[in-house]
Design a protein around this motif. Structure first.
Motif, PDB file in Angstrom:
ATOM      1  N   ALA A 135       5.841 -33.486 -36.234  1.00  0.00           N
ATOM      2  CA  ALA A 135       4.481 -34.028 -36.138  1.00  0.00           C
ATOM      3  C   ALA A 135       3.457 -33.155 -36.868  1.00  0.00           C
ATOM      4  O   ALA A 135       2.363 -33.631 -37.211  1.00  0.00           O
ATOM      5  N   ASN A 136       3.795 -31.900 -37.089  1.00  0.00           N
ATOM      6  CA  ASN A 136       2.871 -30.986 -37.769  1.00  0.00           C
ATOM      7  C   ASN A 136       3.034 -31.000 -39.289  1.00  0.00           C
ATOM      8  O   ASN A 136       2.349 -30.234 -39.985  1.00  0.00           O
ATOM      9  N   LEU A 137       3.930 -31.845 -39.801  1.00  0.00           N
ATOM     10  CA  LEU A 137       4.183 -31.907 -41.238  1.00  0.00           C
ATOM     11  C   LEU A 137       3.548 -33.150 -41.840  1.00  0.00           C
ATOM     12  O   LEU A 137       3.358 -34.168 -41.165  1.00  0.00           O
ATOM     13  N   SER A 138       3.260 -33.081 -43.129  1.00  0.00           N
ATOM     14  CA  SER A 138       2.812 -34.266 -43.857  1.00  0.00           C
ATOM     15  C   SER A 138       3.998 -35.211 -44.039  1.00  0.00           C
ATOM     16  O   SER A 138       5.161 -34.836 -43.841  1.00  0.00           O
ATOM     17  N   GLY A 139       3.702 -36.435 -44.452  1.00  0.00           N
ATOM     18  CA  GLY A 139       4.769 -37.398 -44.697  1.00  0.00           C
ATOM     19  C   GLY A 139       5.736 -36.913 -45.761  1.00  0.00           C
ATOM     20  O   GLY A 139       6.961 -37.057 -45.628  1.00  0.00           O
ATOM     21  N   GLY A 140       5.200 -36.327 -46.825  1.00  0.00           N
ATOM     22  CA  GLY A 140       6.059 -35.818 -47.895  1.00  0.00           C
ATOM     23  C   GLY A 140       6.958 -34.698 -47.414  1.00  0.00           C
ATOM     24  O   GLY A 140       8.135 -34.610 -47.789  1.00  0.00           O
ATOM     25  N   GLN A 141       6.412 -33.830 -46.572  1.00  0.00           N
ATOM     26  CA  GLN A 141       7.220 -32.732 -46.022  1.00  0.00           C
ATOM     27  C   GLN A 141       8.307 -33.273 -45.093  1.00  0.00           C
ATOM     28  O   GLN A 141       9.446 -32.805 -45.125  1.00  0.00           O
ATOM     29  N   GLN A 142       7.959 -34.268 -44.273  1.00  0.00           N
ATOM     30  CA  GLN A 142       8.963 -34.853 -43.381  1.00  0.00           C
ATOM     31  C   GLN A 142      10.103 -35.484 -44.171  1.00  0.00           C
ATOM     32  O   GLN A 142      11.273 -35.352 -43.801  1.00  0.00           O
ATOM     33  N   GLN A 143       9.769 -36.143 -45.281  1.00  0.00           N
ATOM     34  CA  GLN A 143      10.828 -36.766 -46.073  1.00  0.00           C
ATOM     35  C   GLN A 143      11.708 -35.708 -46.737  1.00  0.00           C
ATOM     36  O   GLN A 143      12.918 -35.900 -46.887  1.00  0.00           O
ATOM     37  N   ARG A 144      11.124 -34.599 -47.116  1.00  0.00           N
ATOM     38  CA  ARG A 144      11.928 -33.512 -47.697  1.00  0.00           C
ATOM     39  C   ARG A 144      12.862 -32.907 -46.642  1.00  0.00           C
ATOM     40  O   ARG A 144      13.994 -32.534 -46.952  1.00  0.00           O
ATOM     41  N   VAL A 145      12.393 -32.824 -45.393  1.00  0.00           N
ATOM     42  CA  VAL A 145      13.273 -32.388 -44.301  1.00  0.00           C
ATOM     43  C   VAL A 145      14.415 -33.397 -44.135  1.00  0.00           C
ATOM     44  O   VAL A 145      15.579 -33.020 -43.939  1.00  0.00           O
ATOM     45  N   ALA A 146      14.084 -34.680 -44.232  1.00  0.00           N
ATOM     46  CA  ALA A 146      15.107 -35.719 -44.101  1.00  0.00           C
ATOM     47  C   ALA A 146      16.157 -35.598 -45.204  1.00  0.00           C
ATOM     48  O   ALA A 146      17.349 -35.831 -44.964  1.00  0.00           O
ATOM     49  N   ILE A 147      15.738 -35.222 -46.398  1.00  0.00           N
ATOM     50  CA  ILE A 147      16.693 -35.008 -47.494  1.00  0.00           C
ATOM     51  C   ILE A 147      17.579 -33.801 -47.180  1.00  0.00           C
ATOM     52  O   ILE A 147      18.804 -33.843 -47.376  1.00  0.00           O
ATOM     53  N   ALA A 148      16.977 -32.717 -46.684  1.00  0.00           N
ATOM     54  CA  ALA A 148      17.765 -31.541 -46.298  1.00  0.00           C
ATOM     55  C   ALA A 148      18.769 -31.911 -45.217  1.00  0.00           C
ATOM     56  O   ALA A 148      19.924 -31.468 -45.245  1.00  0.00           O
ATOM     57  N   ARG A 149      18.355 -32.731 -44.267  1.00  0.00           N
ATOM     58  CA  ARG A 149      19.264 -33.166 -43.197  1.00  0.00           C
ATOM     59  C   ARG A 149      20.429 -33.980 -43.764  1.00  0.00           C
ATOM     60  O   ARG A 149      21.578 -33.833 -43.343  1.00  0.00           O
ATOM     61  N   ALA A 150      20.126 -34.847 -44.743  1.00  0.00           N
ATOM     62  CA  ALA A 150      21.190 -35.643 -45.372  1.00  0.00           C
ATOM     63  C   ALA A 150      22.184 -34.752 -46.109  1.00  0.00           C
ATOM     64  O   ALA A 150      23.382 -35.040 -46.160  1.00  0.00           O
ATOM     65  N   LEU A 151      21.696 -33.653 -46.673  1.00  0.00           N
ATOM     66  CA  LEU A 151      22.557 -32.733 -47.408  1.00  0.00           C
ATOM     67  C   LEU A 151      23.413 -31.858 -46.491  1.00  0.00           C
ATOM     68  O   LEU A 151      24.420 -31.301 -46.923  1.00  0.00           O
ATOM     69  N   ALA A 152      23.008 -31.754 -45.229  1.00  0.00           N
ATOM     70  CA  ALA A 152      23.646 -30.796 -44.319  1.00  0.00           C
ATOM     71  C   ALA A 152      25.115 -31.118 -44.055  1.00  0.00           C
ATOM     72  O   ALA A 152      25.893 -30.223 -43.729  1.00  0.00           O
ATOM     73  N   GLN A 153      25.490 -32.385 -44.182  1.00  0.00           N
ATOM     74  CA  GLN A 153      26.886 -32.760 -43.986  1.00  0.00           C
ATOM     75  C   GLN A 153      27.706 -32.574 -45.256  1.00  0.00           C
ATOM     76  O   GLN A 153      28.884 -32.935 -45.287  1.00  0.00           O
ATOM     77  N   GLN A 154      27.061 -32.075 -46.305  1.00  0.00           N
ATOM     78  CA  GLN A 154      27.702 -31.875 -47.608  1.00  0.00           C
ATOM     79  C   GLN A 154      28.412 -33.149 -48.082  1.00  0.00           C
ATOM     80  O   GLN A 154      29.603 -33.131 -48.430  1.00  0.00           O
ATOM     81  N   PRO A 155      27.672 -34.259 -48.103  1.00  0.00           N
ATOM     82  CA  PRO A 155      28.297 -35.535 -48.452  1.00  0.00           C
ATOM     83  C   PRO A 155      28.532 -35.639 -49.962  1.00  0.00           C
ATOM     84  O   PRO A 155      27.809 -35.027 -50.752  1.00  0.00           O
ATOM     85  N   PRO A 156      29.530 -36.437 -50.374  1.00  0.00           N
ATOM     86  CA  PRO A 156      29.755 -36.643 -51.802  1.00  0.00           C
ATOM     87  C   PRO A 156      28.747 -37.594 -52.434  1.00  0.00           C
ATOM     88  O   PRO A 156      28.637 -37.657 -53.657  1.00  0.00           O
ATOM     89  N   VAL A 157      28.018 -38.328 -51.614  1.00  0.00           N
ATOM     90  CA  VAL A 157      27.027 -39.286 -52.132  1.00  0.00           C
ATOM     91  C   VAL A 157      25.864 -39.360 -51.152  1.00  0.00           C
ATOM     92  O   VAL A 157      26.041 -39.229 -49.941  1.00  0.00           O
ATOM     93  N   ILE A 158      24.654 -39.553 -51.701  1.00  0.00           N
ATOM     94  CA  ILE A 158      23.473 -39.765 -50.856  1.00  0.00           C
ATOM     95  C   ILE A 158      22.814 -41.080 -51.249  1.00  0.00           C
ATOM     96  O   ILE A 158      22.631 -41.376 -52.437  1.00  0.00           O
TER      97      ILE A 158
END
Length: 241
Positions: A135-158
């Motif tokens: 809640a303390n982040l901007s929308g752009g920052q939240q989406q960048r966190v969401a990208i980091a979260r997607a990368l955390a599983q080390q997936p072959p595709v996003i």
């Protein structure tokens, strides 16, 4: 990496996807574009079975995902997904959001998961915010966190489902810059987006959809300079106008 073979989907009497055929190779960036209601988001959501298909076949790394014996949780764990509206857990810190899946799904130790979370937040430029709440982040920052979260599983595709459409215009660039870095690193990506400058600059291939059909499957340069389908040419002309 991903292959569609004669994929169809209906919502009751509405034919949402019509005989979709296409392939995405390892390391490719495919941008899916087209007018609203053309089936773009429905199509991308079939890849990790957020939407079921009525007929046809979708293969991810050779595995037929619509086989009834497929472990759906295992399938989704291997496919990164970035949503339009972030979908962060509001009661968890930024770092905890990123580390949750490696701990709960991949069985990593907390020490390993938090070390990876730190590295990924550094990668998306948000290490300094790791202890903040969403809640303390901007929308752009939240989406960048969401990208980091997607990368955390080390997936072959996003998969990216309109990742910038919920953002204020000044925040769009910071998210696209992170996506450009991922593309430069060789990540296989399918992006549903209206950001045509991003598509022109980063995409290896463009898929243009309209009324549930995949009308163009071509290189970025060919799409922007010599689109073959009349509907695609009108779409580009409207954007330029």
């Amino acid at each position: 990496m991903i292959k569609f073979e004669n994929v169809n989907k209906w919502y009751k009497t509405y034919h949402a996807l019509r005989d979709i055929n296409g392939e995405v190779s390892t390391g490719e960036v495919v941008v899916v574009c087209g007018p609203s209601g053309s089936g773009k988001s429905t199509m991308i959501r079939t890849i990790n079975k957020l939407e079921d298909i009525a007929s046809g076949t979708i293969r991810v790394q050779g595995q037929c995902i619509n086989d009834k014996h497929v472990n759906i949780n295992q399938l989704r764990a291997g496919i990164g997904f970035v949503f339009q509206h972030f979908n962060l857990f509001p009661h968890l810190s930024v770092k905890d959001n990123v580390a949750l899946s490696p701990i709960k799904v991949a069985g990593q130790s907390k020490a390993q998961a938090y070390e990876m979370a730190d590295e990924l937040l550094e990668k998306v430029g948000l290490y300094a915010k790791k202890d903040d709440m969403p809640a303390n982040l901007s929308g752009g920052q939240q989406q960048r966190v969401a990208i980091a979260r997607a990368l955390a599983q080390q997936p072959p595709v996003i998969l990216f489902d309109e990742p910038t459409s919920a953002l204020d215009p000044e925040m769009v660039g910071e998210v696209l810059n992170v996506m450009k870095k991922l593309a430069a690193d060789g990540m296989t990506m399918i992006c549903v987006t209206h950001e045509m400058n991003f598509a022109r600059e980063v995409a290896d291939r463009i898929w243009f959809m309209d009324q549930g059909k995949l009308l163009e499957d071509t290189t970025s340069n060919a799409f922007f300079t010599q689109a073959t389908h009349e509907r695609a040419r009108k779409f580009l002309a409207d954007i330029i106008h």
